[in-house]
Design a protein around this motif. Sequence first.
Motif, PDB file in Angstrom:
ATOM      1  N   GLU A 172       3.159   3.900  -4.956  1.00 59.96           N
ATOM      2  CA  GLU A 172       2.308   4.760  -5.759  1.00 59.96           C
ATOM      3  C   GLU A 172       2.785   4.706  -7.201  1.00 59.96           C
ATOM      4  O   GLU A 172       3.981   4.589  -7.453  1.00 59.96           O
ATOM      5  CB  GLU A 172       2.346   6.206  -5.261  1.00 59.96           C
ATOM      6  N   GLU A 177       0.824  -1.210   0.000  1.00 55.35           N
ATOM      7  CA  GLU A 177       0.000   0.000   0.000  1.00 55.35           C
ATOM      8  C   GLU A 177       0.861   1.264   0.000  1.00 55.35           C
ATOM      9  O   GLU A 177       0.354   2.365  -0.240  1.00 55.35           O
ATOM     10  CB  GLU A 177      -0.932   0.000   1.214  1.00 55.35           C
ATOM     11  N   SER A 178       2.165   1.106   0.283  1.00 54.33           N
ATOM     12  CA  SER A 178       3.060   2.272   0.281  1.00 54.33           C
ATOM     13  C   SER A 178       3.485   2.666  -1.129  1.00 54.33           C
ATOM     14  O   SER A 178       4.066   3.737  -1.313  1.00 54.33           O
ATOM     15  CB  SER A 178       4.309   1.979   1.114  1.00 54.33           C
ATOM     16  N   SER A 182       4.169   5.871 -10.653  1.00 49.79           N
ATOM     17  CA  SER A 182       5.029   6.976 -11.055  1.00 49.79           C
ATOM     18  C   SER A 182       4.397   7.747 -12.203  1.00 49.79           C
ATOM     19  O   SER A 182       3.687   7.188 -13.041  1.00 49.79           O
ATOM     20  CB  SER A 182       6.401   6.444 -11.479  1.00 49.79           C
TER      21      SER A 182
END
Length: 319
Positions: free
Chosen positions: A40, A37-38, A42
């Motif tokens: 994201e 979940e960390s 790009s």
Amino acid sequence: MPREEARKLLTLGGDGPSLKDWARVQAFFEEISVGIESLEPSHLEYSEVQKGAYDATLMTEEDSLRSTDQSLRGDAYRESRPTLREGAKATLAAAAIEGGTALALAVAEKRRAGTQLRDFTGEDWANIAGEGGFGVAKGGVRGFSIYWLTNFTATSAAVASSIVTAAFGVAEQANKLRRGEIDELEFIENAELVCLETAVSALPSCVGQALIPVPVLGNTVGIIMYKTVSSSLSQREASLIAQYVGEQRALDEQLAAEYRELIETLDASMSDYLGLLERAFSPDLEVALLGSVELALELGVASEEILDSAETVLAYFLD
């Protein structure tokens, strides 16, 4: 995705990821502290972060960040820079606060003197109103000065307020000097005391500003704290302080007299010493010899160790 969903989607075959790939990803995130979940997505393209291309990409990103930072700084400065309207607000707020404070302190002083509110005369209320009006004027000057010093110079609000307070006090003493109420020496002494009192009051002003981070309010809290402490001295404590000041002045005069005597003694000794040096290094050999003997005796050399004749010189070098 859950294993059941992955098994349904990844068993269809094709060129996409397999169930083994899914298991490898799950095992990777179970072994490290970073959760999936960390992550994201790009905003960069795959080709922009490849070897040979990421240097240019980093430079572009740095330029973009620098430009964004400058833009944000510019916006913050434009929003926070001093204006005439804000200066007027600070002046009016300071005038109202300090005027109200002066009014309250004037009433409190009358009450401490033993006068009940119902016993106040018209003259008492006139004096109180005068104190309040003077506080309004001082507060306006103080508020404008604090606003100007804190926004256009590297001066804290407490220090700026202390500067204005000292200026008020010295100006009052200068006015007394012009009217002939005090002489020049009293003017200097009173100005020193005003500046000392201002320096002492700057500490509670700093404390007040730390408690209430609004320059005018913080300064007002500091002034009330200082006035409360300074006015709470009893007659006995005040007389002790006055006695101490008198003793310090007497001691200062005594030390000054002793200092003058020591300087005179030192001047006389130095004059004698310089005379001895002049004789000891005279071009005349006989004078130089006698001067050297006198200099040695003056410096504490034992007389039997001084070469003061031809016999003692020969005995020193030949025996």
